[in-house]
Design an enzyme around this catalytic site. Sequence first.
Site, PDB file in Angstrom:
ATOM      1  N   CYS A 115      40.625  29.338  38.334  1.00 38.27           N
ATOM      2  CA  CYS A 115      41.408  28.211  37.827  1.00 38.27           C
ATOM      3  C   CYS A 115      42.882  28.599  37.874  1.00 38.27           C
ATOM      4  CB  CYS A 115      41.000  27.885  36.392  1.00 38.27           C
ATOM      5  SG  CYS A 115      41.932  26.526  35.634  1.00 38.27           S
ATOM      6  N   CYS A 122      60.804  31.530  30.970  1.00 38.65           N
ATOM      7  CA  CYS A 122      60.534  30.157  31.380  1.00 38.65           C
ATOM      8  C   CYS A 122      61.714  29.258  31.032  1.00 38.65           C
ATOM      9  CB  CYS A 122      59.277  29.645  30.672  1.00 38.65           C
ATOM     10  SG  CYS A 122      58.801  27.974  31.161  1.00 38.65           S
ATOM     11  N   CYS A 124      59.317  24.442  25.286  1.00 37.92           N
ATOM     12  CA  CYS A 124      58.143  24.159  24.460  1.00 37.92           C
ATOM     13  C   CYS A 124      58.185  24.998  23.181  1.00 37.92           C
ATOM     14  CB  CYS A 124      56.868  24.450  25.239  1.00 37.92           C
ATOM     15  SG  CYS A 124      56.770  23.613  26.841  1.00 37.92           S
ATOM     16  N   CYS A 167      55.886  28.132  22.364  1.00 39.72           N
ATOM     17  CA  CYS A 167      55.646  29.127  23.411  1.00 39.72           C
ATOM     18  C   CYS A 167      56.515  30.365  23.259  1.00 39.72           C
ATOM     19  CB  CYS A 167      55.890  28.486  24.774  1.00 39.72           C
ATOM     20  SG  CYS A 167      55.559  29.614  26.144  1.00 39.72           S
ATOM     21  N   ARG A 220      36.270  24.745  25.087  1.00 41.87           N
ATOM     22  CA  ARG A 220      36.608  26.169  25.085  1.00 41.87           C
ATOM     23  C   ARG A 220      37.486  26.518  23.890  1.00 41.87           C
ATOM     24  NH1 ARG A 220      39.684  27.237  30.133  1.00 41.87           N
ATOM     25  NH2 ARG A 220      37.681  26.590  30.986  1.00 41.87           N
ATOM     26  N   CYS A 276      41.098  20.749  33.980  1.00 38.76           N
ATOM     27  CA  CYS A 276      40.975  21.438  32.698  1.00 38.76           C
ATOM     28  C   CYS A 276      42.208  21.077  31.885  1.00 38.76           C
ATOM     29  CB  CYS A 276      40.892  22.945  32.940  1.00 38.76           C
ATOM     30  SG  CYS A 276      40.973  23.964  31.466  1.00 38.76           S
ATOM     31  N   CYS A 303      41.365  32.806  35.165  1.00 44.88           N
ATOM     32  CA  CYS A 303      42.422  31.819  35.034  1.00 44.88           C
ATOM     33  C   CYS A 303      43.748  32.477  35.373  1.00 44.88           C
ATOM     34  CB  CYS A 303      42.452  31.265  33.615  1.00 44.88           C
ATOM     35  SG  CYS A 303      40.867  30.553  33.116  1.00 44.88           S
TER      36      CYS A 303
END
Length: 411
Positions: free
Chosen positions: A142, A65, A69, A72, A272, A202, A109
């Site tokens: 999702c 990526c 972040c 991550c 969740r 979400c 998801c």
Amino acid sequence: MDLLNTLVDKGLRRELPTRDEALAVLATSDDDVLDVVAAAGRVRRQWFGRRVKLNYLVNLKSGLCPEDCSYCSQRLGSKADILKYTWLKPDEASKAAAAGLAGGAKRVCLVASGRGPTDRDVDRVSDTIKAIKDQNEDVEVCACLGLLSDGQAERLRDAGADAYNHNLNTSEGTYGDITTTHTYADRVDTVQKAHAAGLSACSGLIAGMGESDEDLVDVVYALRELDPDSVPVNFLIPFEGTPLAKEWNLTPQRCLRILAMVRFVCPDVEVRIAGGREVHLRSMQPLALHLANSIFLGDYLTSEGQAGKADLEMIADAGFEVEGAGEVTLPEHRAAAGGGCGSHADAGCGSQEGAGCGSHADAGCGSHQGGGVCGSAPAAAATVTEQSSDARTDLVAVRRRGAGTDLAPNA
């Protein structure tokens, strides 16, 4: 405890607690944690009974990526030894999803690493959604693909997506300390795009990154304003090879207080338990079911989770039941309104003015202390700092099975 009685009454009425009340929940002592769980559990049962919704993650594209972040394992410059692969084909993703559905999952998801999808990526995911729904008509899907451009949420909706996840992760005030390649406002914009397109929004948070109680309350109140239907609560998995690898700030009791605070602020929303529950809640996971009404089944995006069979046994042993495909997750007043947490300011998690599917530790979609009445922020923060030496690195395991491998998934 007067505080808890007040919060229960407000939760049963879908009334917003004050910030001092929310902070006071986080500042309660470990001696009071069972009282806190019992109180928030009354609110959870009022709106969701004893049902537990199961969700299953499929990592469509792992690693590499360009975003930075700090939490991550897939971030730019990550040294974490995770699986790396490009887009799964629709039939591969559908096969991976089938394992979770067979284990009892109601929602799949679909997550992909990256800043956000190109139009070609949206086409890929649209084909995958159709492949999954062709095989499983009642499944909820999702998508969690990062920052959305104009029109992309509508295209995903038209392809059959039911929801879109994009987490706020932390407070606006501390967001720049965690990520520099995009902004907090970018995240808010994507949640609003999903909402406007008619997708179920979400959006959640990550706890354990060194934030204060005030930061946690800030992000949960911001989520209430955004009005998502589901709020995933991630607990930082400190992956070796990431900047936050040494951040072990959570205890099981701390995690329970955070979940209780979220439930009191968002009483009738799907809360969740997402990434990190096995690492930080450990043997106290069953207590968390009295606060949250939704969990992920099996593994996460780049980390291993509890075995799917163990999840099902835990739910049954704790006296809960798996939510069936034909059951509506949200309370009637929210479902009738087309989602949302209530159509007026005091009706749940916010106004209609204003999205995890992903675990923060894996963060494919770029998703992923006390003050108030009972104590002071400095005292709570000091307690957390003292506990940070209790690192359980033995509980952090890289996923080596399922999507992107030739091995059967853990479901």
